[in-house]
Design a protein around this motif. Structure first.
Motif, PDB file in Angstrom:
ATOM      1  N   LEU A  50      27.228  -0.756 -15.262  1.00 28.70           N
ATOM      2  CA  LEU A  50      27.980   0.493 -15.289  1.00 28.70           C
ATOM      3  C   LEU A  50      28.713   0.675 -13.975  1.00 28.70           C
ATOM      4  O   LEU A  50      28.309   0.151 -12.937  1.00 28.70           O
ATOM      5  CB  LEU A  50      27.017   1.666 -15.530  1.00 28.70           C
ATOM      6  N   ARG A  51      29.800   1.448 -14.035  1.00 24.63           N
ATOM      7  CA  ARG A  51      30.588   1.656 -12.829  1.00 24.63           C
ATOM      8  C   ARG A  51      29.801   2.445 -11.792  1.00 24.63           C
ATOM      9  O   ARG A  51      29.130   3.418 -12.106  1.00 24.63           O
ATOM     10  CB  ARG A  51      31.877   2.409 -13.180  1.00 24.63           C
ATOM     11  N   LEU A  52      29.904   2.019 -10.541  1.00 24.08           N
ATOM     12  CA  LEU A  52      29.187   2.702  -9.462  1.00 24.08           C
ATOM     13  C   LEU A  52      29.670   4.127  -9.282  1.00 24.08           C
ATOM     14  O   LEU A  52      28.885   5.030  -8.951  1.00 24.08           O
ATOM     15  CB  LEU A  52      29.369   1.910  -8.162  1.00 24.08           C
ATOM     16  N   SER A  53      30.960   4.362  -9.547  1.00 30.29           N
ATOM     17  CA  SER A  53      31.510   5.717  -9.364  1.00 30.29           C
ATOM     18  C   SER A  53      30.875   6.712 -10.319  1.00 30.29           C
ATOM     19  O   SER A  53      30.762   7.902 -10.016  1.00 30.29           O
ATOM     20  CB  SER A  53      33.030   5.697  -9.567  1.00 30.29           C
ATOM     21  N   ASP A  54      30.424   6.229 -11.501  1.00 30.67           N
ATOM     22  CA  ASP A  54      29.789   7.138 -12.448  1.00 30.67           C
ATOM     23  C   ASP A  54      28.466   7.668 -11.915  1.00 30.67           C
ATOM     24  O   ASP A  54      28.020   8.748 -12.300  1.00 30.67           O
ATOM     25  CB  ASP A  54      29.545   6.427 -13.788  1.00 30.67           C
ATOM     26  N   TRP A  55      27.807   6.921 -11.050  1.00 30.43           N
ATOM     27  CA  TRP A  55      26.494   7.295 -10.564  1.00 30.43           C
ATOM     28  C   TRP A  55      26.551   8.043  -9.239  1.00 30.43           C
ATOM     29  O   TRP A  55      25.544   8.589  -8.791  1.00 30.43           O
ATOM     30  CB  TRP A  55      25.625   6.047 -10.407  1.00 30.43           C
ATOM     31  N   LEU A  62      23.754  11.032 -10.022  1.00 31.84           N
ATOM     32  CA  LEU A  62      23.180  10.619 -11.299  1.00 31.84           C
ATOM     33  C   LEU A  62      22.049   9.608 -11.116  1.00 31.84           C
ATOM     34  O   LEU A  62      21.113   9.578 -11.916  1.00 31.84           O
ATOM     35  CB  LEU A  62      24.269  10.027 -12.195  1.00 31.84           C
ATOM     36  N   THR A  63      22.139   8.798 -10.091  1.00 31.75           N
ATOM     37  CA  THR A  63      21.057   7.834  -9.852  1.00 31.75           C
ATOM     38  C   THR A  63      19.743   8.558  -9.583  1.00 31.75           C
ATOM     39  O   THR A  63      18.693   8.208 -10.145  1.00 31.75           O
ATOM     40  CB  THR A  63      21.406   6.932  -8.655  1.00 31.75           C
ATOM     41  N   GLN A  64      19.782   9.604  -8.740  1.00 27.22           N
ATOM     42  CA  GLN A  64      18.570  10.364  -8.441  1.00 27.22           C
ATOM     43  C   GLN A  64      18.071  11.095  -9.679  1.00 27.22           C
ATOM     44  O   GLN A  64      16.863  11.145  -9.946  1.00 27.22           O
ATOM     45  CB  GLN A  64      18.842  11.347  -7.308  1.00 27.22           C
ATOM     46  N   VAL A  65      19.005  11.673 -10.457  1.00 26.04           N
ATOM     47  CA  VAL A  65      18.612  12.380 -11.682  1.00 26.04           C
ATOM     48  C   VAL A  65      17.962  11.414 -12.660  1.00 26.04           C
ATOM     49  O   VAL A  65      16.939  11.720 -13.294  1.00 26.04           O
ATOM     50  CB  VAL A  65      19.853  13.054 -12.311  1.00 26.04           C
ATOM     51  N   PHE A  66      18.542  10.223 -12.783  1.00 28.87           N
ATOM     52  CA  PHE A  66      17.996   9.215 -13.695  1.00 28.87           C
ATOM     53  C   PHE A  66      16.570   8.834 -13.304  1.00 28.87           C
ATOM     54  O   PHE A  66      15.666   8.750 -14.156  1.00 28.87           O
ATOM     55  CB  PHE A  66      18.912   7.990 -13.681  1.00 28.87           C
ATOM     56  N   ASN A  67      16.334   8.625 -12.013  1.00 26.68           N
ATOM     57  CA  ASN A  67      14.997   8.255 -11.550  1.00 26.68           C
ATOM     58  C   ASN A  67      13.999   9.389 -11.755  1.00 26.68           C
ATOM     59  O   ASN A  67      12.838   9.155 -12.115  1.00 26.68           O
ATOM     60  CB  ASN A  67      15.050   7.853 -10.081  1.00 26.68           C
ATOM     61  N   LEU A  68      14.434  10.637 -11.517  1.00 28.02           N
ATOM     62  CA  LEU A  68      13.542  11.776 -11.724  1.00 28.02           C
ATOM     63  C   LEU A  68      13.151  11.909 -13.197  1.00 28.02           C
ATOM     64  O   LEU A  68      12.003  12.237 -13.519  1.00 28.02           O
ATOM     65  CB  LEU A  68      14.219  13.063 -11.245  1.00 28.02           C
ATOM     66  N   LEU A  69      14.096  11.678 -14.100  1.00 29.32           N
ATOM     67  CA  LEU A  69      13.787  11.767 -15.520  1.00 29.32           C
ATOM     68  C   LEU A  69      12.849  10.637 -15.954  1.00 29.32           C
ATOM     69  O   LEU A  69      11.975  10.853 -16.798  1.00 29.32           O
ATOM     70  CB  LEU A  69      15.083  11.721 -16.341  1.00 29.32           C
TER      71      LEU A  69
END
Length: 470
Positions: A4-9, A62-69
């Motif tokens: 996935l594109r880095l900018s999305d995260w 989004l990376t932090q949110v993804f890890n928290l979920l």
């Protein structure tokens, strides 16, 4: 996540603070209704989506949110280890399109659902004039409407409507003769009374929605007027009825307008049967036709966003039924055309409910196509008869462009983006070329109309002599 594109995260999204939430329990599982106070639209989300939106505070990427979920946290105990990166980005895309989330300093831009061109074209067809704020007097009078909306009253009025239909059937020949004369429409005075009756019955219809909504404790913030193609039509904002946890209560709010019109039509039918030709009889006939035909042909139709649509949405417990059905239909179309889908996760076997939702979406688009063409043709012919052909053509083009032109361009753009992501641009180009060739070679029927008269090649007079009896 590496594909996935880095900018999305790296984007730090935030959820809108003005959203209204309501916790529901559906089949033993937690769910939430989300009301957007700006668009008056409601959305249904599950516990995962609610937790995800709660983490979007404009500070976390989004990376932090993804890890928290995936792991869970002290403030959000639930963990979702099965959550994939693709599912997370699909939620972001869905909530962005709905205008519920956005990056900082861009919420106003993300909140816009329609393009400026589509908004301009739609404004040429429909104008909204906001009116009263009736909640105070609805609170006063709604408790006194038991004679209409109590369970006993509903049974009585439905029984009366059934008896009325049978009685009118016995007078069917009279109804056909009087109705086919068209004097109750084409006569200037009676045509004016028909227009007034239409406005009054629309107002009563919307008042029925508002009263039932208030009887269940939900406020009605606005009653106003829509001007559709120059014709005024009263509306009532009962979007907050989605706060009702019981779907049968929500269905009652959606059906209230048709129910009140059914009562008015029944009473008007008895007046028509008990009177002879005259002004009272004509008014009763007009009221009966307006209430019955508008209910059967327009309001009860679930393929358009009228009462029938919201009633079906309530009964199947699917808020934003059309959006959900369209999402599944688009995913199905992507699989058929491109062989892949990013709009919804591919599954080996789809449920019967999802197949029915896809069928509903395709049926709605076919009906919408036929209706838009019929309305455009009718407007062009009507205004041409008034020597305003240019205005009729302008309105016709506005309808076709708003209903089909702009959505088609957006759909084509989404298809192209999907083809790029799935690396199937060659397949899409081949299918588009084949479709263009088929459309080009299809014979288009052509008809030309002109005025004239027919007379015989030869004529001979016939005379009859009558003898004088005197």
């Amino acid at each position: 996540m590496q594909n996935l594109r880095l900018s999305d995260w790296s984007i730090k999204y935030s959820v809108r603070r003005d959203l209204r939430w309501q916790l529901l329990a559906i089949n033993g599982e937690a769910a939430y209704n989300v009301l957007d106070p700006l668009t008056r639209q409601s959305y249904r989300v599950g516990q995962l989506e609610r937790t995800f939106l709660g983490l979007l505070d404009g500070q976390r990427g989004l990376t932090q949110v993804f890890n928290l979920l995936r792991r869970g946290s002290s403030s959000h105990n639930a963990a979702y280890p099965e959550l994939t990166a693709a599912r997370l980005l699909a939620m972001v895309e869905q909530f962005q399109k709905s205008g519920l989330i956005g990056a900082p300093r861009s919420l106003e831009r993300v909140r816009s659902v329609h393009s400026p061109v589509q908004s301009l074209l739609s404004s040429m067809v429909v104008w909204q004039l906001r009116g009263l704020q009736p909640d105070a007097w609805l609170t006063q009078y709604a408790p006194h409407t038991g004679a209409l909306f109590s369970s006993t009253a509903v049974r009585f009025w439905l029984l009366l409507a059934t008896v009325t239909v049978c009685a009118v059937g016995l007078e069917f020949q009279r109804l056909v003769l009087q109705g086919s004369a068209w004097q109750w429409i084409i006569h200037p005075l009676q045509g004016s009374s028909l227009f007034v009756i239409f406005l009054l019955t629309r107002a009563v219809h919307e008042l029925g929605h508002a009263l039932v909504c208030k009887r269940h404790g939900i406020r009605c913030p606005d009653i106003g007027v829509f001007v559709i193609l120059g014709a005024p039509c009263v509306y009532c904002d009962v979007s907050e009825s989605w706060h009702l946890p019981n779907r049968w209560q929500r269905a009652a709010v959606a059906a209230a307008g048709m129910y009140v019109e059914l009562i008015v039509a029944s009473l008007a039918a008895w007046v028509w049967m008990l009177t002879v030709d005259g002004p009272v009889n004509t008014l009763a006939l007009q009221t009966m036709f307006v209430c019955s035909l508008s209910t059967l042909l327009i309001n009860a139709n679930p393929l358009m966003r009228f009462d029938g649509y919201y009633l079906l949405s309530d009964l199947v417990d699917e808020p934003n039924l059309r959006a959900r059905a369209d999402q599944l239909a688009v995913a199905q179309f992507h699989r058929l055309v491109l062989g892949a889908s990013v709009a919804a996760p591919a599954r080996a076997r789809r449920t019967v409910r999802e197949h029915l939702l896809c069928l509903f979406s395709w049926s709605s688009w076919v009906y919408r196509a036929g209706l838009s063409l019929a309305i455009a043709s009718m407007l062009a012919a009507l205004y041409a008869s008034w020597n305003l052909a240019w205005l009729g053509r302008l309105l016709a083009v506005s309808i076709l462009a708003s209903w089909w032109g702009v959505p088609s361009v957006k759909f084509a753009n989404d298809m192209l983006k999907t083809a790029r992501k799935t690396k199937t641009r060659g397949r899409l180009a081949a299918i588009a070329t084949a479709a263009a060739v088929v459309i080009a070679i299809l014979p288009i029927p052509y008809r030309q109309f002109s005025r004239g008269w027919v007379q015989p090649a030869s004529m001979q007079g016939v005379y009859v002599s009558i003898s004088d009896p005197n």
